[in-house]
Design a protein around this motif. Structure first.
Motif, mmCIF file in Angstrom:
data_model
loop_
_atom_site.group_PDB
_atom_site.id
_atom_site.type_symbol
_atom_site.label_atom_id
_atom_site.label_comp_id
_atom_site.label_asym_id
_atom_site.label_seq_id
_atom_site.Cartn_x
_atom_site.Cartn_y
_atom_site.Cartn_z
ATOM 1 N N GLY A 147 3.394 6.817 7.635
ATOM 2 C CA GLY A 147 4.736 5.992 6.724
ATOM 3 C C GLY A 147 3.864 6.436 5.397
ATOM 4 N N ASP A 148 4.843 6.093 4.215
ATOM 5 C CA ASP A 148 4.585 6.082 3.296
ATOM 6 C C ASP A 148 4.266 4.762 2.120
ATOM 7 O OD1 ASP A 148 4.884 8.382 2.583
ATOM 8 O OD2 ASP A 148 7.389 7.917 2.323
ATOM 9 N N TRP A 149 4.674 3.939 2.708
ATOM 10 C CA TRP A 149 4.458 2.577 2.567
ATOM 11 C C TRP A 149 4.437 1.102 3.963
ATOM 12 C CZ3 TRP A 149 5.162 2.867 -2.676
ATOM 13 C CH2 TRP A 149 6.109 3.799 -3.531
ATOM 14 N N VAL A 160 0.633 -0.987 0.066
ATOM 15 C CA VAL A 160 -0.113 0.074 -0.362
ATOM 16 C C VAL A 160 1.157 1.161 0.130
ATOM 17 C CG1 VAL A 160 -1.772 0.967 0.728
ATOM 18 C CG2 VAL A 160 -2.036 -1.297 1.500
ATOM 19 N N GLU A 161 0.947 2.271 -0.689
ATOM 20 C CA GLU A 161 1.369 3.353 -1.448
ATOM 21 C C GLU A 161 0.260 4.761 -0.482
ATOM 22 O OE1 GLU A 161 3.255 6.196 -4.067
ATOM 23 O OE2 GLU A 161 2.065 4.833 -4.651
ATOM 24 N N ASP A 162 1.146 4.867 0.358
ATOM 25 C CA ASP A 162 -0.025 6.180 1.221
ATOM 26 C C ASP A 162 0.240 7.199 -0.112
ATOM 27 O OD1 ASP A 162 -1.187 8.124 3.679
ATOM 28 O OD2 ASP A 162 0.089 9.371 2.801
ATOM 29 N N ILE A 222 -1.249 -0.940 -4.683
ATOM 30 C CA ILE A 222 -2.492 0.365 -4.423
ATOM 31 C C ILE A 222 -2.284 1.317 -3.592
ATOM 32 C CG2 ILE A 222 -4.266 -1.703 -4.797
ATOM 33 C CD1 ILE A 222 -5.354 -1.067 -1.578
ATOM 34 N N ARG A 223 -3.110 2.379 -3.791
ATOM 35 C CA ARG A 223 -3.179 3.533 -3.559
ATOM 36 C C ARG A 223 -4.039 3.620 -2.207
ATOM 37 N NH1 ARG A 223 0.611 7.736 -4.621
ATOM 38 N NH2 ARG A 223 -1.148 9.191 -4.614
#
Length: 173
Positions: free
Chosen positions: A42-44, A10-12, A35-36
Motif C-alpha cells: 500500500g501507500d498509507w 506513513v507514506e510509502d 513521515i515517509r
C-alpha cells in the motif's frame, strides 16, 4: 490507564514525492503528522498500527483497469501478500460520481469509447476490445472475494480525509 497515541501517517517512499500533495495538505489541515518510509504493502498506513493499509489510485478507475488487466499478476500478488500477514488492504479510488463497487458497472470506460470511435471511423483497432465496465466490476469483486482487497471510492477533494477515516483517525469535520 488510558494512553493516547498521536496518529502519525506513513507514506510509502515508492510513491513519487509531491505526486499526492493534495492528500498531504488534508493531513496538515487536520494537524496530522506524516513521515515517509517503505511500506510492506500500500501507500498509507498508521505508524503505530499497520494492520490497515490504503493503496490510492489517484488516476481513478483507469489506473484500476491498468492494474487489473495489464498488471494483474503483480496486483494480485500484492493483495495476497497483505492477506497472508493479516493486513487489511483497502484500495481507495479517486473517481468522481463512483461511490460504491456496484457503481463501477455504470462507469464509462474511456478506452472503450476510443475503441468504438476508431472502429466507427474505420481506423485500425486492436483485435481485442477493452473490457467493459461490467467486466471490470466482476474482476474487482472477484479480487475482493478471493484475494481480500477492499474497494473504497472518493473524489480528489476528499481523498485525504477519506484516508484518515479509513485508518480510524478522528478529525474535526
Amino acid at each position: 490507564m488510558n494512553l493516547h497515541v498521536e496518529p502519525i501517517i506513513v507514506e510509502d517512499t515508492r510513491e513519487q514525492a509531491g505526486k499526492k500533495n493534495h492528500i498531504l495538505k488534508a493531513f496538515e489541515k487536520h494537524g496530522i503528522r506524516y513521515i515517509r518510509t517503505k511500506l510492506y504493502v500500500g501507500d498509507w498506513t498508521l505508524l503505530h498500527n499497520q494492520t490497515v493499509c490504503i493503496d490510492t489510485k489517484t488516476l481513478g478507475l483507469q489506473e484500476v483497469y491498468s492494474n487489473l488487466v495489464q498488471e494483474h499478476e503483480r496486483f494480485r500478488a500484492e493483495c495476497d501478500k497483505a492477506m497472508d500477514v493479516g493486513i487489511r488492504l483497502i484500495v481507495l479510488v479517486e473517481e468522481p460520481d463512483i461511490n460504491t463497487l456496484d457503481d463501477v458497472k455504470t462507469w464509462v470506460n474511456p478506452r472503450m469509447v476510443e475503441y468504438e470511435m476508431k472502429k466507427k471511423l474505420g481506423v485500425s483497432v486492436p483485435k481485442a476490445a477493452p473490457i467493459s465496465s461490467e467486466r471490470l466490476y466482476g474482476i474487482m469483486r472477484t479480487m475482493s472475494e478471493l484475494h481480500g482487497v477492499e474497494w473504497a471510492f472518493t473524489d480528489r477533494e476528499h481523498c485525504g480525509e477519506t484516508i484518515l477515516r479509513l485508518l480510524g483517525v478522528a478529525i474535526d469535520a
